[in-house]
Design a protein around this motif. Structure first.
Motif, short mmCIF file in Angstrom:
data_model
loop_
_atom_site.label_atom_id
_atom_site.label_comp_id
_atom_site.label_asym_id
_atom_site.label_seq_id
_atom_site.Cartn_x
_atom_site.Cartn_y
_atom_site.Cartn_z
N LEU A 20 0.84 -1.19 0.00
CA LEU A 20 0.00 0.00 0.00
C LEU A 20 0.88 1.24 0.00
CD1 LEU A 20 -2.67 -0.91 2.72
CD2 LEU A 20 -2.62 -1.52 0.29
N SER A 21 0.38 2.28 -0.66
CA SER A 21 1.06 3.56 -0.60
C SER A 21 0.05 4.67 -0.38
CB SER A 21 1.86 3.83 -1.87
OG SER A 21 0.99 3.94 -2.99
N CYS A 22 0.51 5.75 0.22
CA CYS A 22 -0.36 6.89 0.51
C CYS A 22 0.47 8.15 0.42
CB CYS A 22 -0.96 6.75 1.90
SG CYS A 22 -1.84 8.23 2.45
N ALA A 23 0.04 9.05 -0.45
CA ALA A 23 0.72 10.33 -0.61
C ALA A 23 -0.20 11.44 -0.13
CB ALA A 23 1.09 10.55 -2.07
N ALA A 24 0.32 12.27 0.76
CA ALA A 24 -0.43 13.41 1.28
C ALA A 24 -0.03 14.67 0.52
CB ALA A 24 -0.15 13.59 2.77
N SER A 25 -1.00 15.53 0.30
CA SER A 25 -0.72 16.78 -0.39
C SER A 25 -1.69 17.85 0.08
CB SER A 25 -0.84 16.60 -1.91
OG SER A 25 -2.17 16.26 -2.28
N GLY A 26 -1.41 19.09 -0.33
CA GLY A 26 -2.28 20.19 0.04
C GLY A 26 -1.59 21.15 0.99
N SER A 27 -2.36 21.72 1.89
CA SER A 27 -1.86 22.74 2.80
C SER A 27 -1.13 22.10 3.99
CB SER A 27 -3.00 23.62 3.30
OG SER A 27 -3.66 24.24 2.23
N ILE A 28 0.05 21.59 3.73
CA ILE A 28 0.82 20.90 4.76
C ILE A 28 2.04 21.73 5.13
CG2 ILE A 28 2.16 18.84 5.31
CD1 ILE A 28 0.38 17.35 3.26
N PHE A 29 2.16 22.05 6.43
CA PHE A 29 3.35 22.72 6.91
C PHE A 29 4.37 21.71 7.42
CE2 PHE A 29 6.06 25.87 8.59
CZ PHE A 29 6.45 25.48 9.86
N LYS A 30 3.88 20.76 8.24
CA LYS A 30 4.79 19.76 8.79
C LYS A 30 4.01 18.51 9.14
CE LYS A 30 8.10 18.90 12.56
NZ LYS A 30 9.20 18.48 11.69
N ILE A 31 4.53 17.36 8.72
CA ILE A 31 3.95 16.07 9.10
C ILE A 31 4.78 15.48 10.22
CG2 ILE A 31 3.35 13.74 8.35
CD1 ILE A 31 2.95 14.80 5.55
N TYR A 32 4.12 15.05 11.28
CA TYR A 32 4.81 14.48 12.44
C TYR A 32 4.80 12.96 12.39
CZ TYR A 32 4.46 19.21 14.19
OH TYR A 32 4.56 20.57 14.31
N VAL A 33 3.66 12.40 12.10
CA VAL A 33 3.49 10.94 12.08
C VAL A 33 2.60 10.56 10.90
CG1 VAL A 33 2.68 8.89 13.35
CG2 VAL A 33 3.61 10.86 14.61
N GLU A 73 8.69 8.12 2.74
CA GLU A 73 9.53 8.94 1.87
C GLU A 73 9.14 10.38 2.16
OE1 GLU A 73 9.56 7.72 -2.20
OE2 GLU A 73 10.84 9.38 -2.82
N ASN A 74 9.86 10.99 3.08
CA ASN A 74 9.48 12.31 3.59
C ASN A 74 9.38 13.36 2.48
OD1 ASN A 74 9.34 11.31 6.17
ND2 ASN A 74 11.31 12.16 6.82
N ALA A 75 10.30 13.32 1.54
CA ALA A 75 10.32 14.36 0.50
C ALA A 75 9.03 14.37 -0.31
CB ALA A 75 11.51 14.15 -0.41
N LYS A 76 8.35 13.22 -0.34
CA LYS A 76 7.11 13.13 -1.11
C LYS A 76 5.89 12.98 -0.22
CE LYS A 76 9.31 11.16 -5.22
NZ LYS A 76 9.30 10.05 -6.21
N ASN A 77 6.08 13.19 1.09
CA ASN A 77 4.96 13.06 2.04
C ASN A 77 4.21 11.74 1.83
OD1 ASN A 77 5.52 15.56 3.19
ND2 ASN A 77 4.05 16.65 1.92
N THR A 78 4.98 10.69 1.67
CA THR A 78 4.40 9.40 1.31
C THR A 78 4.78 8.33 2.34
OG1 THR A 78 4.45 9.93 -1.05
CG2 THR A 78 4.32 7.61 -0.48
#
Length: 123
Positions: A20-33, A73-78
């Motif tokens: 499974l993969s999941c990519a987050a996008s949009g108004s993101i300043f910082k992802i913690y977990v 993969e932090n660079a891709k918020n994935t």
């Protein structure tokens, strides 16, 4: 607004694998977990695995340890979930999860969920 694109679910035989993969996008300043939860029919949503973006610390449900592996993969918020040796009891809708802030202010920090992807383990 925060959006998730989840992929990789499907039908697999017992003992098989899925990723499974999941990519987050949009108004993101910082992802913690980031992580994955799942919900089987008639059951409550439960944690599968999480991973911190800072140092990669992971947590797993006891039922999946040694079979499912989370990575990021932090660079891709994935975030990814490698699922091996799948069992029928792994059948569920798998939801992507993120604990993130949309601005520099901590008050914007909250939990977000994807729409879910179905995983069915059956012969």
């Amino acid at each position: 607004q925060v959006q998730f694109v989840e992929s990789g679910g499907g039908l697999v035989q017992p003992g098989g694998s899925l990723r499974l993969s999941c990519a987050a996008s949009g108004s993101i300043f910082k992802i913690y977990v980031m992580g994955w939860f799942r919900q089987a029919p008639g059951k409550q949503r439960e944690l599968v695995a999480t991973i911190t973006t800072s140092d990669g610390t992971t947590t797993y449900a006891d039922s999946v340890k040694g079979r499912l592996f989370i990575s990021r993969e932090n660079a891709k918020n994935t975030v990814f979930l490698q699922m091996n040796s799948l069992k029928p009891e792994d059948t569920a809708v798998y939801y992507c999860y993120a604990d993130l802030a949309t601005t520099i202010w901590q008050s914007s920090r909250r939990e977000y969920w994807g729409q879910g992807t179905q995983v069915t383990v059956s012969s």
